[in-house]
Design an enzyme around this catalytic site. Structure first.
Site, PDB file in Angstrom:
ATOM      1  N   SER A 162      75.216 -25.555 -32.079  1.00  0.00           N
ATOM      2  CA  SER A 162      74.810 -26.561 -31.109  1.00  0.00           C
ATOM      3  C   SER A 162      74.766 -27.952 -31.744  1.00  0.00           C
ATOM      4  O   SER A 162      74.520 -28.106 -32.939  1.00  0.00           O
ATOM      5  CB  SER A 162      73.431 -26.237 -30.548  1.00  0.00           C
ATOM      6  OG  SER A 162      73.430 -24.952 -29.987  1.00  0.00           O
TER       7      SER A 162
HETATM    8  N1  SAH Z   1      71.910 -21.575 -32.043  1.00  0.00           N
HETATM    9  C1  SAH Z   1      73.235 -21.192 -32.396  1.00  0.00           C
HETATM   10  C2  SAH Z   1      74.087 -21.192 -31.156  1.00  0.00           C
HETATM   11  C3  SAH Z   1      75.293 -20.365 -31.281  1.00  0.00           C
HETATM   12  S1  SAH Z   1      76.233 -20.250 -29.804  1.00  0.00           S
HETATM   13  C4  SAH Z   1      73.829 -22.135 -33.417  1.00  0.00           C
HETATM   14  O1  SAH Z   1      73.513 -23.328 -33.379  1.00  0.00           O
HETATM   15  O2  SAH Z   1      74.630 -21.684 -34.228  1.00  0.00           O
HETATM   16  C5  SAH Z   1      75.377 -18.981 -28.922  1.00  0.00           C
HETATM   17  C6  SAH Z   1      75.208 -17.677 -29.608  1.00  0.00           C
HETATM   18  O3  SAH Z   1      74.631 -16.783 -28.670  1.00  0.00           O
HETATM   19  C7  SAH Z   1      76.505 -17.031 -30.067  1.00  0.00           C
HETATM   20  O4  SAH Z   1      76.423 -16.723 -31.424  1.00  0.00           O
HETATM   21  C8  SAH Z   1      76.610 -15.772 -29.206  1.00  0.00           C
HETATM   22  O5  SAH Z   1      77.210 -14.681 -29.868  1.00  0.00           O
HETATM   23  C9  SAH Z   1      75.148 -15.502 -28.902  1.00  0.00           C
HETATM   24  N2  SAH Z   1      74.902 -14.672 -27.724  1.00  0.00           N
HETATM   25  C10 SAH Z   1      75.524 -14.713 -26.515  1.00  0.00           C
HETATM   26  N3  SAH Z   1      75.019 -13.776 -25.678  1.00  0.00           N
HETATM   27  C11 SAH Z   1      74.037 -13.133 -26.377  1.00  0.00           C
HETATM   28  C12 SAH Z   1      73.128 -12.072 -26.077  1.00  0.00           C
HETATM   29  N4  SAH Z   1      73.117 -11.448 -24.881  1.00  0.00           N
HETATM   30  N5  SAH Z   1      72.265 -11.669 -27.028  1.00  0.00           N
HETATM   31  C13 SAH Z   1      72.242 -12.258 -28.246  1.00  0.00           C
HETATM   32  N6  SAH Z   1      73.075 -13.263 -28.599  1.00  0.00           N
HETATM   33  C14 SAH Z   1      73.957 -13.705 -27.676  1.00  0.00           C
END
Ligand code: SAH
Length: 221
Positions: A70
């Protein structure tokens, strides 16, 4: 807290981080704790070395598996919103990704339980966060849609991928008066929302338009 920075990347530069924090403050982030933690947390260690030179731009960047880290402003804003009703003991984070949001959060609350559905991302994040010396984090490779019942209730829940509607199962794991910070909506029309659990249900407060990857069910290796 002093974090162990990975050696070997020359431009870890405190100065670029100071500039990022000055920009965040200009954009309205006023929680001193959030600004301090973002000033000292090395974002470049969460990003592939080929992109590390862009770590302190206020931009989302790819982290592999079609996912993104993000944008710093959004990390700061979501954290500030979550903390807006005082000190938090336990927070559930859904979507560990590379772990940067987890790192920021874990320095501001007592305990973070973080869930990630993609195993390789979960492992990478856990390794990095341990190397940084952050110990108040529990990790789980699993589907965040169902939450983490054994650790509930949580004082706060932060979701860093977008569901189409309010995830009711997670709302059930929020303590009374607790807040959930979550982007909700279809691709292209998501809004960041703060949902507060009340005695007779919940209140929602839609804030700014945002762009997150979708929250998806099921787990991947
Ligand atoms: N806070 C993280 C955001 C990554 S993007 C950062 O800054 O790196 C969002 C993340 O949510 C991804 O890694 C994706 O795999 C995860 N995600 C999506 N659906 C999910 C779910 N149902 N349970 C757990 N993680 C999930």
């Amino acid at each position: 807290m002093q974090l162990n920075e990975r050696l070997g990347i020359g431009m870890t530069s405190q100065r670029t981080r100071d500039r990022l924090v000055a920009r965040l403050s200009d954009q309205g982030i006023d929680n001193i704790g959030v600004l301090d933690v973002m000033r000292s947390t090395p974002r470049h260690v969460f990003i592939d070395e080929a992109l590390a030179h862009r770590a302190y731009e206020d931009a989302a960047l790819p982290i592999g598996q079609g996912q993104t880290i993000s944008q710093p402003y959004i990390v700061a804003l979501m954290t500030q919103l979550l903390l807006s009703h005082g000190n938090l003991n336990s927070v559930l984070e859904v979507g560990t990704g590379c772990g940067y949001q987890t790192a920021v959060l874990s320095q501001l609350v007592k305990r973070v339980c973080t869930m990630e559905r993609i195993g390789s991302l979960q492992e990478g994040a856990e390794q990095r966060l341990r190397q940084l010396g952050l110990r108040n984090i529990e990790y789980r490779h699993g589907d965040g849609y169902v939450g983490w019942k054994a650790r509930a209730p949580f004082d706060g829940i932060i979701i860093t991928a977008a569901p189409r509607e309010i995830p009711k199962m997670l709302l059930a794991q929020l303590a009374l008066g607790g807040k959930m910070v979550v982007p909700i909506g279809e691709d292209g029309s998501q809004a960041l929302q703060v949902i507060t659990k009340t005695a007779d249900g919940y209140e929602t407060e839609p804030l700014i338009p945002v762009r997150f990857v979708p929250l998806q069910s099921g787990v991947l290796a």
